[in-house]
Design a protein around this motif. Sequence first.
Motif, PDB file in Angstrom:
ATOM      1  N   CYS A 189      38.028  36.576  33.425  1.00 25.59           N
ATOM      2  CA  CYS A 189      38.401  37.761  32.701  1.00 25.59           C
ATOM      3  C   CYS A 189      39.766  37.822  32.465  1.00 25.59           C
ATOM      4  N   GLU A 190      40.551  37.484  33.181  1.00 28.43           N
ATOM      5  CA  GLU A 190      42.183  37.805  32.792  1.00 28.43           C
ATOM      6  C   GLU A 190      42.712  36.609  31.931  1.00 28.43           C
ATOM      7  N   GLY A 191      42.137  35.630  32.071  1.00 31.32           N
ATOM      8  CA  GLY A 191      42.334  34.399  31.407  1.00 31.32           C
ATOM      9  C   GLY A 191      43.959  34.007  31.996  1.00 31.32           C
ATOM     10  N   ALA A 245      43.767  32.513  42.797  1.00 29.90           N
ATOM     11  CA  ALA A 245      44.229  31.411  43.492  1.00 29.90           C
ATOM     12  C   ALA A 245      45.700  31.359  42.961  1.00 29.90           C
ATOM     13  N   GLU A 246      46.593  32.513  43.412  1.00 27.07           N
ATOM     14  CA  GLU A 246      47.806  32.654  43.270  1.00 27.07           C
ATOM     15  C   GLU A 246      48.717  32.070  44.377  1.00 27.07           C
ATOM     16  N   ASN A 247      49.398  30.950  44.104  1.00 28.32           N
ATOM     17  CA  ASN A 247      50.191  30.075  45.250  1.00 28.32           C
ATOM     18  C   ASN A 247      51.174  31.112  45.689  1.00 28.32           C
ATOM     19  N   ARG A 252      52.588  41.130  48.755  1.00 27.31           N
ATOM     20  CA  ARG A 252      51.833  42.018  48.123  1.00 27.31           C
ATOM     21  C   ARG A 252      50.680  41.374  47.445  1.00 27.31           C
ATOM     22  N   HIS A 253      50.541  39.846  47.772  1.00 26.49           N
ATOM     23  CA  HIS A 253      49.462  39.138  47.102  1.00 26.49           C
ATOM     24  C   HIS A 253      48.548  38.655  48.108  1.00 26.49           C
ATOM     25  N   LEU A 254      47.175  38.513  47.897  1.00 21.65           N
ATOM     26  CA  LEU A 254      46.301  37.806  48.596  1.00 21.65           C
ATOM     27  C   LEU A 254      45.469  37.022  47.723  1.00 21.65           C
ATOM     28  N   TYR A 258      40.220  43.391  47.838  1.00 24.06           N
ATOM     29  CA  TYR A 258      39.222  44.342  46.984  1.00 24.06           C
ATOM     30  C   TYR A 258      39.832  45.150  45.943  1.00 24.06           C
ATOM     31  N   MET A 259      39.218  45.333  44.735  1.00 20.80           N
ATOM     32  CA  MET A 259      39.542  45.881  43.430  1.00 20.80           C
ATOM     33  C   MET A 259      38.413  47.175  43.411  1.00 20.80           C
ATOM     34  N   VAL A 260      38.999  48.161  43.101  1.00 23.15           N
ATOM     35  CA  VAL A 260      38.318  49.493  42.462  1.00 23.15           C
ATOM     36  C   VAL A 260      38.282  49.391  41.018  1.00 23.15           C
ATOM     37  N   GLU A 261      37.195  49.107  40.371  1.00 27.67           N
ATOM     38  CA  GLU A 261      37.265  49.290  38.809  1.00 27.67           C
ATOM     39  C   GLU A 261      36.280  50.155  38.417  1.00 27.67           C
ATOM     40  N   ALA A 262      36.720  50.765  37.320  1.00 25.62           N
ATOM     41  CA  ALA A 262      36.069  51.659  36.632  1.00 25.62           C
ATOM     42  C   ALA A 262      35.992  51.464  35.095  1.00 25.62           C
ATOM     43  N   GLU A 369      53.160  47.159  41.160  1.00 23.11           N
ATOM     44  CA  GLU A 369      51.623  47.334  40.312  1.00 23.11           C
ATOM     45  C   GLU A 369      50.667  47.733  41.315  1.00 23.11           C
ATOM     46  N   LEU A 370      50.150  48.921  41.106  1.00 22.74           N
ATOM     47  CA  LEU A 370      48.838  49.350  41.983  1.00 22.74           C
ATOM     48  C   LEU A 370      47.745  49.212  41.040  1.00 22.74           C
ATOM     49  N   CYS A 371      47.914  49.548  39.917  1.00 25.79           N
ATOM     50  CA  CYS A 371      46.706  49.575  38.813  1.00 25.79           C
ATOM     51  C   CYS A 371      46.881  49.084  37.463  1.00 25.79           C
ATOM     52  N   GLY A 372      45.994  48.561  36.783  1.00 25.97           N
ATOM     53  CA  GLY A 372      46.177  47.842  35.816  1.00 25.97           C
ATOM     54  C   GLY A 372      44.933  48.319  34.966  1.00 25.97           C
ATOM     55  N   GLY A 373      45.259  48.652  33.503  1.00 23.04           N
ATOM     56  CA  GLY A 373      43.970  48.996  32.794  1.00 23.04           C
ATOM     57  C   GLY A 373      44.276  48.983  31.263  1.00 23.04           C
TER      58      GLY A 373
HETATM   59  O1  4AD Z   1      46.094  44.064  36.607  1.00 24.75           O
HETATM   60  P1  4AD Z   1      44.946  43.350  37.165  1.00 24.75           P
HETATM   61  O2  4AD Z   1      45.001  41.911  36.998  1.00 24.75           O
HETATM   62  O3  4AD Z   1      43.732  43.780  36.407  1.00 24.75           O
HETATM   63  C1  4AD Z   1      42.520  43.336  36.115  1.00 24.75           C
HETATM   64  O4  4AD Z   1      41.912  42.604  36.735  1.00 24.75           O
HETATM   65  C2  4AD Z   1      41.825  44.389  35.042  1.00 24.75           C
HETATM   66  N1  4AD Z   1      40.630  43.479  34.903  1.00 24.75           N
HETATM   67  C3  4AD Z   1      41.269  45.433  35.854  1.00 24.75           C
HETATM   68  C4  4AD Z   1      40.341  46.234  35.103  1.00 24.75           C
HETATM   69  O5  4AD Z   1      40.671  46.798  34.136  1.00 24.75           O
HETATM   70  N2  4AD Z   1      38.869  46.407  35.430  1.00 24.75           N
HETATM   71  O6  4AD Z   1      44.531  43.658  38.657  1.00 24.75           O
HETATM   72  C5  4AD Z   1      44.209  44.758  38.895  1.00 24.75           C
HETATM   73  C6  4AD Z   1      45.169  45.083  40.209  1.00 24.75           C
HETATM   74  C7  4AD Z   1      46.735  45.054  40.153  1.00 24.75           C
HETATM   75  O7  4AD Z   1      47.081  46.338  39.720  1.00 24.75           O
HETATM   76  C8  4AD Z   1      46.898  44.770  41.530  1.00 24.75           C
HETATM   77  O8  4AD Z   1      47.073  46.313  42.551  1.00 24.75           O
HETATM   78  C9  4AD Z   1      45.675  44.523  42.150  1.00 24.75           C
HETATM   79  O9  4AD Z   1      44.468  44.391  41.529  1.00 24.75           O
HETATM   80  N3  4AD Z   1      45.905  42.798  42.574  1.00 24.75           N
HETATM   81  C10 4AD Z   1      46.125  42.156  43.549  1.00 24.75           C
HETATM   82  N4  4AD Z   1      46.198  42.740  44.795  1.00 24.75           N
HETATM   83  C11 4AD Z   1      46.295  41.977  45.952  1.00 24.75           C
HETATM   84  N5  4AD Z   1      46.566  40.665  45.698  1.00 24.75           N
HETATM   85  C12 4AD Z   1      46.538  40.188  44.526  1.00 24.75           C
HETATM   86  N6  4AD Z   1      46.626  38.862  44.243  1.00 24.75           N
HETATM   87  C13 4AD Z   1      46.528  40.962  43.384  1.00 24.75           C
HETATM   88  N7  4AD Z   1      46.531  40.695  42.000  1.00 24.75           N
HETATM   89  C14 4AD Z   1      46.059  41.833  41.494  1.00 24.75           C
END
Ligand code: 4AD
Length: 445
Positions: A189-191, A245-247, A252-254, A258-262, A369-373
Motif C-alpha cells: 500500500c505505501e510503496g 521491515a524498518e531497520n 517510536r518504531h516497531l 497496531y493501526m487504527v484505520e478508517a 507523527e501519530l496519524c497519516g491520512g
Molecule cells: O503514515 P502511515 O504510513 O499511513 C498509512 O499506512 C496509511 N495507509 C494509513 C491510512 O491512511 N489508512 O502510517 C500511519 C501511522 C503513522 O502515523 C504512525 O503513527 C504509525 O502508523 N506508524 C508506526 N508506528 C510504529 N512503528 C512504525 N514502524 C510505524 N510506522 C507507522
Amino acid sequence: MLQAAAKTLSLSRGASFSIRRYSVKTPTKLRVSEAVSGAQLGGNVKVQGWVRSVRPQKANLFLHVNDGSSLQSLQVVASSELNDPLLTLGSAVEVTGTLRKSPHQKQPVELEADQIHVIGVCNPVDFPFKIKERHSLEYIRQFPHLRCRTNAFSSLLRIRSEATTAVHSYFKENGFVQIHTPVITSNDCEGAGELFQVEPSGPENEEGEKFFSVPAFLTVSGQLHLEVMSGAFSKVYTFGPTFRAENSQSRRHLAEFYMVEAEVSFTQSLEDLTKNTVEAMLKKRFPVITYSEAIDILNHSSQKFSFPTNWGCDLQTEHEKYLVKHCGNVPVFVTDYPYDLKPFYARDNQDHPRHTAAAVDLLVPGVGELCGGSLREERLDLLRARLEEAGLEDTYSWYLDLRRFGSAPHGGFGLGFERFLQCILGVDNIKDVIAFPRFSRSCHL
Ligand code: 4AD
C-alpha cells in the motif's frame, strides 16, 4: 470460613460420644477489582492472585495482591503468625478472610486474612524483580516473559486493553462497519518497500510453485482493503496488526504495530476528514498548517537542522519536533504535502500553485507523527496516469476498477495505536506499550 457446632449423638449401644459438625459457610470468591470496589464490606471472601508486595511487621503482615483485574492491588492484613517464607514477591496465593474498611486513606478496603495459601512459589533469588527496588521500564523490558508481573507493566497493559475497547466503541457509536482486513496481502500500500515477505517454511511443492502463486507480504496497512469496502459501506474501519521491515531501533518504531484505520466515503475535503474523523475520535481540536507554511517556519528558525528544509523535502523527526514546539507544544495537523512525497493513492490538489497532494499528518509532542491520512484519488484518468508512470497499472487494475464502478470521493487515515498510547501515557519508548515488541534484531518469544 468454618463454623463448628458440637452435637452429641447417643448411639443405640448406649455409648455416647460427640462429633463436631461443621456448618461450612463457603467464602465468596471475588476478583481483586470486586474486592477493592468496597461493595462487599464485612463479607467473607476468597481472593486469588499474585503477591505484588510483602511487608512483614511485628504484629502484622501486609501484602498487596493482584489478579490483573484492577489497577489497584488489594491490601491484605494478616497476623504475623500467618507469615510464611514462601510468601514472596510474585508468588501465587489464595487468601481467605473478611473485607474491612481500611483505616488508611490509600485504599478504601483491606482484606483481613484468616488463611493464606501459597499456590505457586516464586524463588526470590532468581526472580529478576526485587521487592524494594523501583525497576525502570528499560530494566523490566529485558524479561519479556515476566514483565507483566510488575505493577508498572501490568497497569500499562490494562490501560491498553481499555483503550482498545474505547476505539471499537467510538466506531460502533459513530456508525462505522468493522472490516477484518487481511494480514497477508499481495500489495504494498505505501510503496515504501518495507515489506516482510511471507513464504512457507517447508520446501516448495513438486512443481516448484510458490504457495500463493504471487509474492505475498505481511500487510503494511489495511487501507486499500478498506477502500474496496468503501465502495459499499460509507464508513468503515479496521484495527489490527501491521508490519514494517524498518531497520530501526528508535523509541517510536516497531516492526509489528497496531493501526487504527478508517475510510469515509463522500468526503470532499481534508478539513472534513480531519475535523469529522480524526478530531472527533480524539475529542480535541488542533491547529492546522500547510506543508508550505511548515517549510517557511523551519526556514525562519534560528535552529540548525541536520536535514535539508527546502520545499519538497520530507519532514524529519527534528523538523516535526520543532514544528510542534513552534505551535505551542500541542498536536498540529500538517496538510498538503508535495505530491511526489505521497503514495499513488493520494489525491492531486490540482488547484494549488505548487504540486501538492491532499494528504495530512498529525504531529504530536514527544512522539512525532501519530496519524497519516489523505483524500484518495477518485478520478480514474488521474489515478491511471499516476499508476502508469510508476509501472503499477497491471498490479493495481483492481484498484482502478474501484474508480470505474461507482467511484465516490473518499478519504481516510491511519493512527499508530502504540504511538497514541505513548502520547497519552507519556511513555518514552514504544516497546513499553506493547506486550511483545518486535523490532530489528529482536523477536523474543
Ligand atoms: O503514515 P502511515 O504510513 O499511513 C498509512 O499506512 C496509511 N495507509 C494509513 C491510512 O491512511 N489508512 O502510517 C500511519 C501511522 C503513522 O502515523 C504512525 O503513527 C504509525 O502508523 N506508524 C508506526 N508506528 C510504529 N512503528 C512504525 N514502524 C510505524 N510506522 C507507522
